[in-house]
Design a protein around this motif. Structure first.
Motif, short mmCIF file in Angstrom:
data_model
loop_
_atom_site.label_atom_id
_atom_site.label_comp_id
_atom_site.label_asym_id
_atom_site.label_seq_id
_atom_site.Cartn_x
_atom_site.Cartn_y
_atom_site.Cartn_z
N GLY A 30 14.46 -46.09 13.24
CA GLY A 30 15.88 -45.77 13.33
C GLY A 30 16.53 -45.59 11.99
O GLY A 30 16.41 -46.44 11.10
N ALA A 31 17.24 -44.45 11.82
CA ALA A 31 17.95 -44.16 10.57
C ALA A 31 19.45 -44.20 10.76
O ALA A 31 20.19 -43.35 10.28
CB ALA A 31 17.51 -42.80 10.02
N GLY A 32 19.91 -45.22 11.50
CA GLY A 32 21.33 -45.48 11.60
C GLY A 32 21.78 -46.37 10.44
O GLY A 32 21.06 -46.52 9.45
N ALA A 55 14.45 -40.85 15.83
CA ALA A 55 14.25 -40.07 17.05
C ALA A 55 15.10 -38.81 17.09
O ALA A 55 14.70 -37.79 17.67
CB ALA A 55 14.54 -40.93 18.28
N GLU A 56 16.28 -38.86 16.49
CA GLU A 56 17.17 -37.71 16.51
C GLU A 56 16.77 -36.68 15.45
O GLU A 56 15.90 -36.93 14.62
CB GLU A 56 18.62 -38.18 16.24
CG GLU A 56 19.22 -38.98 17.36
CD GLU A 56 19.71 -38.11 18.49
OE1 GLU A 56 20.65 -37.33 18.29
OE2 GLU A 56 19.15 -38.22 19.61
N ARG A 58 18.81 -35.86 13.16
CA ARG A 58 19.76 -36.18 12.11
C ARG A 58 19.70 -37.66 11.80
O ARG A 58 19.13 -38.45 12.58
CB ARG A 58 21.19 -35.83 12.55
CG ARG A 58 21.61 -36.65 13.77
CD ARG A 58 23.05 -36.44 14.18
NE ARG A 58 23.39 -37.29 15.32
CZ ARG A 58 23.78 -38.56 15.22
NH1 ARG A 58 23.91 -39.13 14.02
NH2 ARG A 58 24.06 -39.27 16.30
N THR A 59 20.29 -38.06 10.69
CA THR A 59 20.43 -39.48 10.37
C THR A 59 21.84 -39.95 10.74
O THR A 59 22.71 -39.15 11.05
CB THR A 59 20.18 -39.73 8.87
OG1 THR A 59 21.15 -39.00 8.11
CG2 THR A 59 18.78 -39.29 8.48
N GLY A 60 22.05 -41.25 10.71
CA GLY A 60 23.38 -41.80 10.94
C GLY A 60 23.51 -42.63 12.19
O GLY A 60 24.37 -43.50 12.27
N GLY A 61 22.69 -42.37 13.21
CA GLY A 61 22.79 -43.16 14.44
C GLY A 61 24.15 -42.99 15.08
O GLY A 61 24.61 -41.87 15.34
N ARG A 62 24.81 -44.13 15.33
CA ARG A 62 26.13 -44.08 15.96
C ARG A 62 27.25 -43.81 14.96
O ARG A 62 28.43 -43.87 15.33
CB ARG A 62 26.36 -45.37 16.75
CG ARG A 62 25.61 -45.39 18.08
CD ARG A 62 25.57 -46.76 18.70
NE ARG A 62 24.50 -47.57 18.12
CZ ARG A 62 24.32 -48.85 18.37
NH1 ARG A 62 25.15 -49.48 19.19
NH2 ARG A 62 23.33 -49.51 17.82
N LEU A 240 12.32 -37.13 10.82
CA LEU A 240 13.18 -36.85 11.96
C LEU A 240 12.36 -36.44 13.19
O LEU A 240 11.19 -36.08 13.08
CB LEU A 240 14.17 -35.76 11.60
CG LEU A 240 15.12 -36.05 10.42
CD1 LEU A 240 15.99 -34.83 10.15
CD2 LEU A 240 15.97 -37.28 10.68
N ASN A 241 13.02 -36.49 14.34
CA ASN A 241 12.39 -36.09 15.62
C ASN A 241 11.13 -36.90 15.91
O ASN A 241 10.16 -36.38 16.47
CB ASN A 241 12.08 -34.59 15.62
CG ASN A 241 13.32 -33.74 15.45
OD1 ASN A 241 14.28 -33.86 16.22
ND2 ASN A 241 13.33 -32.89 14.43
N LYS A 242 11.13 -38.17 15.53
CA LYS A 242 10.00 -39.06 15.78
C LYS A 242 10.45 -40.18 16.73
O LYS A 242 10.82 -41.26 16.32
CB LYS A 242 9.47 -39.67 14.47
CG LYS A 242 9.05 -38.65 13.41
CD LYS A 242 7.85 -37.83 13.86
CE LYS A 242 7.41 -36.89 12.74
NZ LYS A 242 6.31 -36.00 13.17
#
Length: 492
Positions: A30-32, A55-56, A58-62, A240-242
């Motif tokens: 997770g890169a939140g 998983a997304e 992009r980075t940042g999460g919420r 990303l996308n993992k």
């Protein structure tokens, strides 16, 4: 003989290459804000053998700052909450990116009669005094039960000689229960415990980013702002996308690693340790499949008991603004008859639309705040149906006073329906209170078998016992787990 030597050399080469590519001391999932915080703390202490699986795309999460209209919109976290010992505030306070909250004008909209400014202030202050000062010895099982009892008693005394205002105050009850859901991140206030360990940080609770977006904080953490030349070497470590499907945390793998992190695309990464920063919603949904072997009972109980819901935002952009320039917030107060009519017509989701507020830093934009039981349903509705509902609400509450135009653009948050989040943030549920469940149970690391050595670490806002549901709380946990890793390797 030469052929055998060549094959041996190739095998060694591919084995070494494989290990270098997929075997690390640490994998962060997770890169939140918590994952980025952990990574920056590690890099600043010369710990570099790690990667981040996000998983997304992009980075940042919420934290999700996106262009909209002629500015930046935060579809996730928006405000810096408090100043004293707040890691977010302390990180950016000297960079002139945060602006203090302007009280502006608050309006309670009601169709039966116009609400006087003093009545609005009185009723809103009453809500604040009850909600923010829950007694330690409260006997009620839920926050809803507690609030309704005290609010009803208070308005009966306050407006005993004014049936008209008393009716309005009673109609405010459901709005305030919705406001509680919005603040707490729950679908229903009846699931929120009146007992909680949250500690509010002193200072302005609604500092905003003046149109720059909350992503500014992450850029400062990674040292990309204000001087990009001083940026930490973090981008190359983020994949990303993992989407992680499984964490096999008690296996002996062929390359002697202890943890196998398996992604949905079939890729596997190996590490000595892993920091899991995914949302509590993801843990809840994937509890039976994400960890092998199954998590210990105390951690399972924490994942199941800690509350996790969702709120929603709808952003509207207009070619020209039609609302008052000094407006801060408008609240929709429905009468009981209006509520009954909507329910009879299958439109009860309209009641989850609580307030509208101009977007700071983007004069032509309005934000609608949505909270309550129907948030999951609202996220699935098409834009056309959402706009039809908004038109109905605006016509009912605002048309007589304003020349309302149609928005040119719409942008919506959908945290509950997104599989990599499944909600907004955690809250203290009545189940936590009934079972004496602690957030520390979620945050405690898993240990190597028959040792006191940690192998799987957990971070994220839901693991913070005192600052949950906030970015500063999530950031604190990222630093916490990075410090555990650093301490572990320092003692080896």
């Amino acid at each position: 003989m030469k052929l055998l030597l060549l094959l041996t050399t190739l095998c060694v080469f591919f084995f070494q290459h494989y290990c270098e590519a997929d075997h690390h001391k640490l994998v962060i999932i997770g890169a939140g804000s918590s994952g980025i915080a952990a990574a920056t703390r590690l890099l600043e202490n010369d710990f570099t053998d790690f990667i981040i699986l996000e998983a997304e795309n992009r980075t940042g999460g919420r934290i999700f700052s996106v262009p909209f209209g002629n500015g930046i919109v935060d579809l996730g976290a928006q405000f810096c909450q408090g100043e004293k010992n707040n890691i977010v505030y302390e990180t950016v306070k000297d960079l002139d990116v945060l602006k203090h909250h302007d009280n502006g004008t608050y309006v309670n909209l009601y169709t039966k009669f116009k609400i006087d400014k003093n009545v609005t202030e009185t009723i809103n202050n009453l809500f604040d005094s009850i909600y923010e000062n829950v007694e330690d010895d409260v006997k009620e099982s839920s926050l809803q039960e507690y609030f309704v009892k005290r609010f009803t008693n208070a308005i009966n005394k306050l407006y005993s000689d004014s049936p008209k205002l008393l009716e309005f105050a009673k109609d405010c009850t459901d709005f305030f229960l919705g406001a509680i859901c919005s603040i707490e991140g729950a679908f229903n206030a009846s699931d929120i415990s009146p007992h909680e360990s949250y500690e509010e940080i002193p200072g302005d609770q609604y500092m905003h980013w003046n149109g720059k977006g909350y992503k500014t904080f992450l850029d400062v953490l990674m040292k990309k702002y204000p001087n990009p030349n001083e940026s930490l070497p973090i981008d190359d470590k983020i994949l990303l996308n993992k989407e992680v499907a499984n964490v096999d945390w008690r296996t002996e793998n062929s390359n002697s690693s202890k943890v196998a992190i398996k992604c949905s695309n079939g890729e596997t990464y190996y590490a000595e340790h892993v920091i899991v920063t995914v949302s509590l919603g993801v843990l809840k949904e994937n509890l039976e499949t994400m960890f092998n072997p199954r998590l210990p009972i105390e951690k399972v109980r924490a994942i199941e008991d800690i509350g996790f819901g969702a709120i929603s935002e709808i952003h509207l952009w207009y070619e020209h603004s039609w609302w008052p320039e000094n407006l801060t917030l408008m609240n929709f107060i429905w009468t009981e008859q209006e509520r009954r009519t909507l329910r009879d017509n299958g439109l009860e989701w309209y009641l989850n639309v609580l307030s509208l507020a101009p977007q700071i830093g983007n004069r032509n934009e309005l934000c609608l705040w949505i909270a309550g039981d129907d948030v999951p349903k609202i996220e699935q509705l098409p834009d056309s149906e959402i706009l039809s509902g908004i038109t109905y609400i605006f016509d009912l509450f605002l048309r007589k006073d304003y020349n309302i135009t149609q928005p040119s653009k719409i942008l919506r948050s959908k945290w509950h329906s997104q599989p990599h989040f499944r909600g907004s943030y955690s809250y203290p549920s009545i189940k936590m209170n009934a079972n004496n469940t602690l957030r520390e149970d979620l945050g405690n690391p898993l240990l190597y078998p028959n040792t006191t050595k940690p192998i799987v670490f957990f971070a994220g806002e839901a693991t913070n016992p005192h600052h949950f549901a906030t970015v500063h709380g999530a950031t604190e946990t990222g630093f916490r787990e990075a410090d555990r890793i650093l301490k572990l390797y320092k003692t080896q």
